[in-house]
Design a protein around this motif. Structure first.
Motif, PDB file in Angstrom:
ATOM      1  N   HIS A 183       0.826  -1.210   0.000  1.00 32.38           N
ATOM      2  CA  HIS A 183       0.000   0.000   0.000  1.00 32.38           C
ATOM      3  C   HIS A 183       0.860   1.259   0.000  1.00 32.38           C
ATOM      4  N   ALA A 184       2.047   1.175   0.587  1.00 32.12           N
ATOM      5  CA  ALA A 184       2.960   2.318   0.518  1.00 32.12           C
ATOM      6  C   ALA A 184       3.431   2.536  -0.921  1.00 32.12           C
ATOM      7  N   ARG A 185       3.701   1.421  -1.628  1.00 28.63           N
ATOM      8  CA  ARG A 185       4.108   1.546  -3.031  1.00 28.63           C
ATOM      9  C   ARG A 185       2.966   2.070  -3.893  1.00 28.63           C
ATOM     10  N   ILE A 186       1.737   1.681  -3.526  1.00 34.39           N
ATOM     11  CA  ILE A 186       0.575   2.186  -4.258  1.00 34.39           C
ATOM     12  C   ILE A 186       0.538   3.709  -4.198  1.00 34.39           C
ATOM     13  N   GLN A 187       0.813   4.247  -3.010  1.00 31.55           N
ATOM     14  CA  GLN A 187       0.792   5.695  -2.857  1.00 31.55           C
ATOM     15  C   GLN A 187       1.841   6.364  -3.754  1.00 31.55           C
ATOM     16  N   TRP A 210      -2.881   9.193 -15.662  1.00 34.94           N
ATOM     17  CA  TRP A 210      -4.207   9.736 -15.331  1.00 34.94           C
ATOM     18  C   TRP A 210      -5.238   9.044 -16.195  1.00 34.94           C
ATOM     19  N   ARG A 211      -6.339   8.703 -15.594  1.00 34.99           N
ATOM     20  CA  ARG A 211      -7.426   8.088 -16.358  1.00 34.99           C
ATOM     21  C   ARG A 211      -8.657   8.985 -16.265  1.00 34.99           C
ATOM     22  N   GLN A 212      -9.259   9.226 -17.374  1.00 29.31           N
ATOM     23  CA  GLN A 212     -10.487   9.999 -17.388  1.00 29.31           C
ATOM     24  C   GLN A 212     -11.638   9.134 -16.890  1.00 29.31           C
ATOM     25  N   SER A 213     -12.606   9.793 -16.272  1.00 27.99           N
ATOM     26  CA  SER A 213     -13.810   9.075 -15.847  1.00 27.99           C
ATOM     27  C   SER A 213     -14.577   8.579 -17.078  1.00 27.99           C
ATOM     28  N   GLN A 214     -15.210   7.437 -16.926  1.00 31.52           N
ATOM     29  CA  GLN A 214     -15.960   6.811 -18.018  1.00 31.52           C
ATOM     30  C   GLN A 214     -17.461   6.839 -17.682  1.00 31.52           C
ATOM     31  N   PRO A 215     -18.199   7.816 -18.167  1.00 28.58           N
ATOM     32  CA  PRO A 215     -19.626   7.929 -17.828  1.00 28.58           C
ATOM     33  C   PRO A 215     -20.424   6.672 -18.143  1.00 28.58           C
ATOM     34  N   ALA A 216     -20.010   5.931 -19.171  1.00 29.23           N
ATOM     35  CA  ALA A 216     -20.752   4.722 -19.530  1.00 29.23           C
ATOM     36  C   ALA A 216     -20.638   3.641 -18.465  1.00 29.23           C
ATOM     37  N   ALA A 217     -19.665   3.775 -17.557  1.00 27.70           N
ATOM     38  CA  ALA A 217     -19.485   2.783 -16.497  1.00 27.70           C
ATOM     39  C   ALA A 217     -20.237   3.156 -15.230  1.00 27.70           C
ATOM     40  N   LEU A 218     -21.016   4.256 -15.287  1.00 33.59           N
ATOM     41  CA  LEU A 218     -21.700   4.758 -14.097  1.00 33.59           C
ATOM     42  C   LEU A 218     -23.209   4.712 -14.274  1.00 33.59           C
ATOM     43  N   ARG A 219     -23.892   4.412 -13.169  1.00 32.04           N
ATOM     44  CA  ARG A 219     -25.350   4.434 -13.144  1.00 32.04           C
ATOM     45  C   ARG A 219     -25.788   5.324 -11.985  1.00 32.04           C
ATOM     46  N   PRO A 220     -26.522   6.430 -12.258  1.00 27.91           N
ATOM     47  CA  PRO A 220     -26.989   7.273 -11.150  1.00 27.91           C
ATOM     48  C   PRO A 220     -27.882   6.468 -10.211  1.00 27.91           C
ATOM     49  N   SER A 239      -9.779   5.355  -7.825  1.00 28.65           N
ATOM     50  CA  SER A 239      -8.605   5.213  -6.959  1.00 28.65           C
ATOM     51  C   SER A 239      -7.622   6.358  -7.138  1.00 28.65           C
ATOM     52  N   TYR A 240      -7.450   6.810  -8.373  1.00 28.50           N
ATOM     53  CA  TYR A 240      -6.513   7.907  -8.622  1.00 28.50           C
ATOM     54  C   TYR A 240      -6.943   9.157  -7.858  1.00 28.50           C
ATOM     55  N   VAL A 241      -8.229   9.475  -7.919  1.00 23.30           N
ATOM     56  CA  VAL A 241      -8.718  10.691  -7.273  1.00 23.30           C
ATOM     57  C   VAL A 241      -8.798  10.517  -5.758  1.00 23.30           C
ATOM     58  N   MET A 242      -9.265   9.346  -5.326  1.00 25.57           N
ATOM     59  CA  MET A 242      -9.505   9.137  -3.904  1.00 25.57           C
ATOM     60  C   MET A 242      -8.263   8.656  -3.140  1.00 25.57           C
TER      61      MET A 242
END
Length: 405
Positions: free
Chosen positions: A148-152, A159-169, A196-199
Motif C-alpha cells: 500500500h505504501a508503493r501504491i501511494q 491519469w485516467r479519465q472518468s468513463q460515464p458509460a461505467a456509471l449508473r446514477p 482510486s486515482y482521485v480518492m
C-alpha cells in the motif's frame, strides 16, 4: 481500502485462549460464507488463528478462576482450567503461558481478517500463490503495508479519465449524486482506476496498469463483476468523487455496508454527512454499522441511518447499545432503559458516565464502581454528588460535628 492495524509481533507468542475453539469456528464459518478458495481458508485457519491466539490485542486477561467463570457464563469449567488455579482461585502455575479471552466478533478481529483476505486474494495468479503457507500472519501484514505504501508512490503516475458509460446514477442529493459503478460495463475497471486515482485508495489499483488486472484492483473488480460486491461513488456536479462506498451482497440479496472511505482512506469530510445519510438510507442496507461509520458517529437504526446525536428514541437507543455497547458514552441523552441495559452488561461504562443525565437509581446500583470522594468537584456518597458540599463540611458531618445545636 485501509483499516486500523492491531499491534503485532514478528512471530506467534506463547499464549492460551480460553475460547480458542470458538475463534477457529468463527474463521471457518465466515470463510465458507464468503466462498474463499480452500488455500485461503486453510491459511486463515492456520496463521490467522495462531495470530489471534498469540498476538492479537485487545484481549481480556484471565488472572483468576472468577475471571474465567465470568467469560464462560453458564458453560462448565474444563478440568485443565481448574488445575491451573489453586484453592483460592488464583493462578497456581507461575510458568504457564498467559490465559486470555478474545471477543471473536469484535470489529478489530473482523477488520484484520478482511485485510488478510484482501491480501491473500490478490496473490492469485502470482508466484506467491503456491507459497502462502511459508508466510506467517505478521509477515503478510507487513507485505500488505509495504504494497500500500508503493501504491501511494505510483498514484502520481498517469491519469485516467472518468468513463460515464461505467456509471449508473443511484441517488440524487442536494449538491451531489451517488453513482454505482456498473458491474456489466466493459469500462468498469477503468472507472475503478479513476476512482482510486482521485480518492488515493486501493479500490482500482491493478498490478498491470495497461491490462487493468492483478493486485488489489483485481480483488475488488472480481467481487463487483461476480455480484458479491457493489461499489458506489458520491460525486459533485463536476464529477469529482468525495466518498467511496462498498456494499457486500449477501446470498439472500441483503446489502451490508462494508466500507465508507473519504480521500486517502480517511473518514469522509463532515460537510458530506447529510448527503451520505440520504444515500445510505436509499440503498436499503441491513442493520450493520461498519467501523468506518461508527468512527464518524453515523449508525444504522430501525428508523434508518442517523447521526449518533440524533438517536433519541428509546427503542432505537436500546437496540443500538445492545449491539454496540461502546457507543453508550456518545449518546447525548441516554434513556433510563438504555442506562439499565448498560448497567447490567457493562456497568463500568455507566460509572464512567456519571453526571450525564444519569438516573439516580442507576447511579446507586453501580455505586461500587465509583471511588468515594469528589465527582466534578462535588463531594459524593455512594456515587451520588452533593452539590455545594465541601470536603471540610463532609468531614465534620462524618465526625458528628455538623449537627444542629
Amino acid at each position: 481500502m485501509e483499516v486500523d492495524t492491531p499491534a503485532r509481533r514478528p512471530v506467534y507468542a506463547a499464549r492460551n485462549a480460553l475460547n480458542a475453539g470458538q475463534l477457529k469456528d468463527g474463521i471457518v464459518r465466515r470463510s465458507l460464507a464468503r466462498g474463499d478458495d480452500e488455500p485461503v481458508r486453510d491459511w486463515l485457519c492456520n496463521h490467522f488463528y495462531r495470530h489471534l491466539v498469540g498476538n492479537f490485542e485487545p484481549v481480556r486477561q484471565l488472572l483468576t478462576l472468577d475471571d474465567a467463570r465470568t467469560v464462560l457464563g453458564a458453560e462448565p469449567l474444563p478440568a485443565w482450567l481448574l488445575q491451573r488455579f489453586d484453592e483460592t482461585g488464583q493462578g497456581d502455575d507461575q510458568g504457564a503461558a498467559p490465559l486470555v479471552w478474545i471477543d471473536p466478533g469484535q470489529p478489530r478481529v473482523l477488520a484484520l481478517e478482511a485485510r488478510l483476505v484482501e491480501f491473500l486474494s490478490s496473490r492469485q495468479g502470482t508466484a506467491l500463490q503456491g507459497k502462502l503457507e511459508r508466510i506467517n500472519c505478521p509477515q503478510a501484514l507487513q507485505l500488505w503495508e509495504q504494497e500500500h505504501a508503493r501504491i501511494q508512490l505510483r498514484l502520481g503516475q498517469g491519469w485516467r479519465q472518468s468513463q460515464p458509460a461505467a456509471l449508473r446514477p443511484a441517488v440524487s442529493c442536494a449538491s451531489h449524486t451517488l453513482f454505482e459503478l456498473r458491474p456489466d460495463s466493459a469500462l468498469l475497471r477503468a472507472e475503478m482506476a479513476f476512482e482510486s486515482y482521485v480518492m488515493r485508495h486501493c479500490l482500482g489499483q491493478f498490478a498491470n496498469h495497461q491490462r487493468l488486472s492483478g493486485g488489489y484492483g483485481q480483488h475488488y473488480a472480481e467481487g463487483v463483476e461476480h455480484g458479491r460486491l457493489r461499489v458506489f461513488s458520491l460525486r459533485d456536479a463536476q464529477g469529482q468523487p468525495h466518498i467511496t462506498i462498498s456494499l457486500i451482497v449477501r446470498k439472500d440479496g441483503a446489502l451490508t455496508v462494508d466500507q465508507v472511505k473519504g480521500k486517502q482512506n480517511r473518514p469522509p469530510v463532515a460537510r458530506y454527512y447529510q448527503d451520505l445519510l440520504q444515500c445510505l438510507d436509499a440503498l436499503g442496507t441491513d442493520d450493520h454499522s461498519p467501523d468506518d461509520c461508527i468512527a464518524i458517529g453515523i449508525v444504522r437504526t430501525p428508523s434508518g441511518w442517523r447521526l449518533l446525536e440524533a438517536v433519541s428514541d428509546a427503542a432505537d437507543q436500546t437496540r443500538l447499545v445492545a449491539r454496540y455497547p461502546q457507543l453508550f458514552r456518545r449518546l447525548q441523552a441516554p434513556k433510563p432503559m438504555v442506562q439499565w441495559l448498560v448497567a447490567a452488561r457493562q456497568p463500568e461504562l455507566v460509572a464512567q458516565g456519571q453526571g450525564q443525565g444519569q438516573v439516580g437509581a442507576v447511579s446507586y446500583a453501580t455505586r461500587h464502581l465509583s471511588a468515594q470522594g469528589a465527582i466534578d468537584g462535588h463531594y459524593s456518597t455512594e456515587g451520588i454528588a452533593w452539590v455545594g458540599m465541601s470536603h471540610e463540611l463532609a468531614a465534620q458531618i462524618k465526625a458528628g460535628q455538623g449537627r444542629d445545636s
